[in-house]
Design a protein around this motif. Structure first.
Motif, PDB file in Angstrom:
ATOM      1  N   ARG A   1      24.444  31.517  30.856  1.00 22.40           N
ATOM      2  CA  ARG A   1      23.695  31.908  32.044  1.00 22.40           C
ATOM      3  C   ARG A   1      24.197  33.258  32.571  1.00 22.40           C
ATOM      4  NH1 ARG A   1      24.271  27.593  34.559  1.00 22.40           N
ATOM      5  NH2 ARG A   1      26.049  28.109  35.900  1.00 22.40           N
ATOM      6  N   SER A   2      25.490  33.458  32.544  1.00 16.39           N
ATOM      7  CA  SER A   2      26.046  34.734  32.994  1.00 16.39           C
ATOM      8  C   SER A   2      25.575  35.877  32.101  1.00 16.39           C
ATOM      9  CB  SER A   2      27.572  34.672  32.993  1.00 16.39           C
ATOM     10  OG  SER A   2      28.051  33.694  33.897  1.00 16.39           O
ATOM     11  N   ILE A   3      25.522  35.633  30.799  1.00 22.65           N
ATOM     12  CA  ILE A   3      25.057  36.667  29.875  1.00 22.65           C
ATOM     13  C   ILE A   3      23.587  36.982  30.121  1.00 22.65           C
ATOM     14  CG2 ILE A   3      24.595  37.164  27.432  1.00 22.65           C
ATOM     15  CD1 ILE A   3      27.127  35.552  26.763  1.00 22.65           C
ATOM     16  N   LEU A   4      22.798  35.957  30.417  1.00 26.87           N
ATOM     17  CA  LEU A   4      21.390  36.187  30.738  1.00 26.87           C
ATOM     18  C   LEU A   4      21.258  37.064  31.977  1.00 26.87           C
ATOM     19  CD1 LEU A   4      18.365  35.607  30.313  1.00 26.87           C
ATOM     20  CD2 LEU A   4      18.662  33.525  31.694  1.00 26.87           C
ATOM     21  N   LEU A   5      22.061  36.795  32.992  1.00 25.42           N
ATOM     22  CA  LEU A   5      22.019  37.606  34.209  1.00 25.42           C
ATOM     23  C   LEU A   5      22.472  39.038  33.938  1.00 25.42           C
ATOM     24  CD1 LEU A   5      23.386  35.074  36.855  1.00 25.42           C
ATOM     25  CD2 LEU A   5      21.010  35.703  36.393  1.00 25.42           C
TER      26      LEU A   5
ATOM     27  N   ALA B   1      31.420  44.844  27.836  1.00 26.39           N
ATOM     28  CA  ALA B   1      32.850  44.546  27.861  1.00 26.39           C
ATOM     29  C   ALA B   1      33.108  43.111  28.328  1.00 26.39           C
ATOM     30  CB  ALA B   1      33.566  45.536  28.770  1.00 26.39           C
ATOM     31  N   TRP B   2      32.345  42.646  29.330  1.00 27.57           N
ATOM     32  CA  TRP B   2      32.527  41.278  29.821  1.00 27.57           C
ATOM     33  C   TRP B   2      32.178  40.271  28.729  1.00 27.57           C
ATOM     34  CZ3 TRP B   2      29.882  36.740  30.478  1.00 27.57           C
ATOM     35  CH2 TRP B   2      30.452  35.792  31.343  1.00 27.57           C
ATOM     36  N   VAL B   3      31.108  40.527  28.002  1.00 30.10           N
ATOM     37  CA  VAL B   3      30.735  39.638  26.899  1.00 30.10           C
ATOM     38  C   VAL B   3      31.841  39.612  25.852  1.00 30.10           C
ATOM     39  CG1 VAL B   3      29.091  39.256  25.018  1.00 30.10           C
ATOM     40  CG2 VAL B   3      28.265  39.920  27.276  1.00 30.10           C
ATOM     41  N   GLY B   4      32.399  40.793  25.549  1.00 30.64           N
ATOM     42  CA  GLY B   4      33.488  40.843  24.585  1.00 30.64           C
ATOM     43  C   GLY B   4      34.698  40.046  25.029  1.00 30.64           C
ATOM     44  N   ASP B   5      34.946  39.994  26.325  1.00 28.23           N
ATOM     45  CA  ASP B   5      36.076  39.224  26.857  1.00 28.23           C
ATOM     46  C   ASP B   5      35.806  37.726  26.882  1.00 28.23           C
ATOM     47  OD1 ASP B   5      37.448  41.576  27.304  1.00 28.23           O
ATOM     48  OD2 ASP B   5      36.940  41.687  29.433  1.00 28.23           O
ATOM     49  N   SER B   6      34.545  37.330  26.966  1.00 28.73           N
ATOM     50  CA  SER B   6      34.199  35.948  27.303  1.00 28.73           C
ATOM     51  C   SER B   6      33.616  35.137  26.156  1.00 28.73           C
ATOM     52  CB  SER B   6      33.188  35.931  28.469  1.00 28.73           C
ATOM     53  OG  SER B   6      33.663  36.696  29.556  1.00 28.73           O
ATOM     54  N   VAL B   7      33.285  35.783  25.045  1.00 21.75           N
ATOM     55  CA  VAL B   7      32.568  35.108  23.967  1.00 21.75           C
ATOM     56  C   VAL B   7      33.440  35.039  22.719  1.00 21.75           C
ATOM     57  CG1 VAL B   7      30.591  35.343  22.399  1.00 21.75           C
ATOM     58  CG2 VAL B   7      30.302  35.748  24.837  1.00 21.75           C
ATOM     59  N   PRO B   8      33.439  33.904  22.007  1.00 21.22           N
ATOM     60  CA  PRO B   8      34.195  33.811  20.749  1.00 21.22           C
ATOM     61  C   PRO B   8      33.731  34.859  19.742  1.00 21.22           C
ATOM     62  CG  PRO B   8      33.468  31.647  21.482  1.00 21.22           C
ATOM     63  CD  PRO B   8      32.781  32.642  22.363  1.00 21.22           C
ATOM     64  N   ALA B   9      34.649  35.280  18.888  1.00 19.98           N
ATOM     65  CA  ALA B   9      34.361  36.370  17.955  1.00 19.98           C
ATOM     66  C   ALA B   9      33.197  36.060  17.029  1.00 19.98           C
ATOM     67  CB  ALA B   9      35.606  36.696  17.130  1.00 19.98           C
TER      68      ALA B   9
ATOM     69  N   ARG C   1      40.547  46.703  36.291  1.00 19.63           N
ATOM     70  CA  ARG C   1      41.432  46.434  37.430  1.00 19.63           C
ATOM     71  C   ARG C   1      40.836  45.399  38.402  1.00 19.63           C
ATOM     72  NH1 ARG C   1      45.845  48.910  39.436  1.00 19.63           N
ATOM     73  NH2 ARG C   1      45.666  50.496  37.818  1.00 19.63           N
ATOM     74  N   LEU C   2      39.546  45.529  38.709  1.00 21.10           N
ATOM     75  CA  LEU C   2      38.922  44.678  39.733  1.00 21.10           C
ATOM     76  C   LEU C   2      38.108  43.521  39.164  1.00 21.10           C
ATOM     77  CD1 LEU C   2      37.662  47.417  42.240  1.00 21.10           C
ATOM     78  CD2 LEU C   2      39.846  46.171  42.232  1.00 21.10           C
ATOM     79  N   GLY C   3      37.832  43.554  37.878  1.00 20.39           N
ATOM     80  CA  GLY C   3      36.986  42.534  37.274  1.00 20.39           C
ATOM     81  C   GLY C   3      35.636  43.119  36.893  1.00 20.39           C
ATOM     82  N   LYS C   4      35.253  42.999  35.634  1.00 17.04           N
ATOM     83  CA  LYS C   4      34.032  43.631  35.140  1.00 17.04           C
ATOM     84  C   LYS C   4      32.781  43.050  35.789  1.00 17.04           C
ATOM     85  CE  LYS C   4      36.299  44.487  30.697  1.00 17.04           C
ATOM     86  NZ  LYS C   4      37.566  43.812  31.076  1.00 17.04           N
ATOM     87  N   PHE C   5      32.707  41.725  35.879  1.00 17.02           N
ATOM     88  CA  PHE C   5      31.526  41.094  36.462  1.00 17.02           C
ATOM     89  C   PHE C   5      31.400  41.449  37.939  1.00 17.02           C
ATOM     90  CE2 PHE C   5      28.443  37.911  37.568  1.00 17.02           C
ATOM     91  CZ  PHE C   5      27.783  37.617  36.381  1.00 17.02           C
ATOM     92  N   ARG C   6      32.528  41.532  38.611  1.00 18.60           N
ATOM     93  CA  ARG C   6      32.525  41.875  40.036  1.00 18.60           C
ATOM     94  C   ARG C   6      31.989  43.295  40.253  1.00 18.60           C
ATOM     95  NH1 ARG C   6      35.279  39.713  44.180  1.00 18.60           N
ATOM     96  NH2 ARG C   6      36.468  38.468  42.690  1.00 18.60           N
TER      97      ARG C   6
END
Length: 419
Positions: A20-24, A131-139, A81-86
């Motif tokens: 859902r986050s990736i869709l957003l 970058a957020w997807v790269g941090d959050s998704v399995p390779a 530093r602050l969070g990519k999604f933020r």
């Protein structure tokens, strides 16, 4: 960045919340690219309303591109530093401020300033989403999930050009920015709600963790990494190609709708719809890209992509009827994204140990080239006409494809037979 999956590893699962986050985030990338291209089809109208030349009106495109490209370097460290999604969330909401200002702009200077504010926010969306997807998704599922954010960007090209021309023709150019205001506000609100969910989930997770001694965080020196990339022989080739690609590809693309409007007498909405097929062609490439990569390789793709863009641009530049412009625009998008996808792949590999910085520099050079291309194309219109400018842009991409294929071949030979 997630590590590469080991051979034979089981297929990792992605939670519904992450999907859902990736869709957003895909909605966010759509909004960013839509904001970038929404002025393309309205340049003739802006020229008329503000009593300026096309070259002066084109500043709403070039200033956006310059700001967008320069801001890429700022958002990478800020996101870490602050969070990519933020950062993506607040940048999306911030874009609404520039959009509102554009709605009520009473002069071209105010509109240009509004576009600058929009670019400051929009610049964060695409690179930090990736970058957020790269941090959050399995390779083992990273490529598929990045394709989804890329789909949002490609649809944004289509949507921006189409919406810009349609609103300008039917209701007036200000309504296009009213649409962007609503879009950024809605997407930003959805991202904000998801950010709160993520924060709550992280808070609960932290409560279950056993306290452990904090480890010092090693922060890479951005300036040293940037200097290493810029001074690298192969990196310089890729960055130079990005600069040229932005100028003769994305930059000249900004006048395609104006060319159709002026040379064939088409309405701005129809012209924008035809040029929007460029983005649809990119979507077609995304569907068949894996097969083409296996069949032709990188060298074949850049030659084929450049040749298709060159031939399509010639057709679009000199066709006496709007009919051939439809397949020409579609094929141009297909060829361009075949070229651009290869460029992106090389950008991620030119400095593997500093991949984030490398991709940020690549994006900056790409959008700097776009801004230079818009200015150059607009200045040449009065001298040689829109047909010649469109044709020259396409031929330049074809030449660049041949050169980059030669550079790739030379690099591969040196890697295979080092001296």
């Amino acid at each position: 960045m997630t590590s590469a999956a080991a051979p034979g590893a089981t297929h990792s699962s992605i939670s519904p919340a992450t999907r859902r986050s990736i869709l957003l985030l895909s909605f966010g990338t759509f909004s960013s690219m839509c904001a970038q291209r929404i002025c393309d089809a309205m340049l003739p109208e802006l020229s008329r309303v503000f009593a300026v030349s096309i070259a002066q009106a084109a500043q709403v495109v070039s200033v956006f591109a310059i700001t967008y490209g320069a801001s890429q370097l700022f958002y990478g460290p800020l996101g870490d530093r602050l969070g990519k999604f933020r950062v993506v969330t607040f940048a999306t909401l911030g874009c609404s401020i520039g959009s509102v200002l554009a709605v009520f702009a009473q002069s071209l200077d105010v509109l240009i300033f509004a576009r600058l504010l929009m670019a400051l926010g929009a610049a964060a969306l695409i690179p930090l989403a990736m970058a957020w997807v790269g941090d959050s998704v399995p390779a083992d599922q990273l490529q598929e999930m990045l394709t989804r954010t890329g789909l949002g960007s490609t649809l944004g090209i289509v949507g921006g050009q189409l919406v810009g021309g349609l609103f300008t023709d039917l209701l007036g150019w200000r309504w296009a920015f009213a649409f962007m205001t609503a879009l950024f506000a809605i997407v930003g609100t959805l991202l904000w709600r998801d950010l709160r969910r993520q924060t709550a989930a992280q808070h609960c997770e932290m409560k279950t963790l056993v306290a452990a001694p904090a480890q010092p965080i090693q922060r890479a020196n951005f300036i040293n990494q940037a200097l290493e990339i810029i001074t690298g022989k192969w990196s310089r080739v890729v960055l130079l190609m990005a600069l040229v690609e932005g100028a003769v590809g994305f930059g000249v693309l900004a006048i395609w709708a104006s060319h159709l409007h002026r040379s064939l007498g088409l309405s701005l909405s129809v012209s924008g719809a035809i040029v929007a097929l460029f983005g649809l062609g990119g979507m077609v490439y995304m569907a068949v890209g894996p097969h083409l990569i296996r069949r032709f390789g990188q060298q074949g793709l850049v030659i084929m992509g450049g040749a298709i863009v060159g031939a399509s641009a010639l057709v679009l530049a000199y066709t006496p009827h709007w009919g051939p412009a439809i397949p020409a625009s579609l094929l141009a998008g297909f060829g361009f994204f075949a070229f651009h996808n290869t460029m992106q792949a090389n950008a991620t590999q030119m400095t593997p140990h500093a991949r984030g910085t490398a991709v940020s520099l690549f994006s900056s050079f790409l959008f700097l080239g776009q801004s230079l291309g818009v200015v150059l194309a607009a200045s040449l219109i009065d001298r040689i006409g829109t047909s010649a400018v469109v044709a020259l842009g396409g031929l330049a991409i074809a030449v660049e494809g041949v050169y980059f294929a030669w550079a790739l071949r030379r690099r591969d030979i040196k890697a295979k037979f080092p001296q």
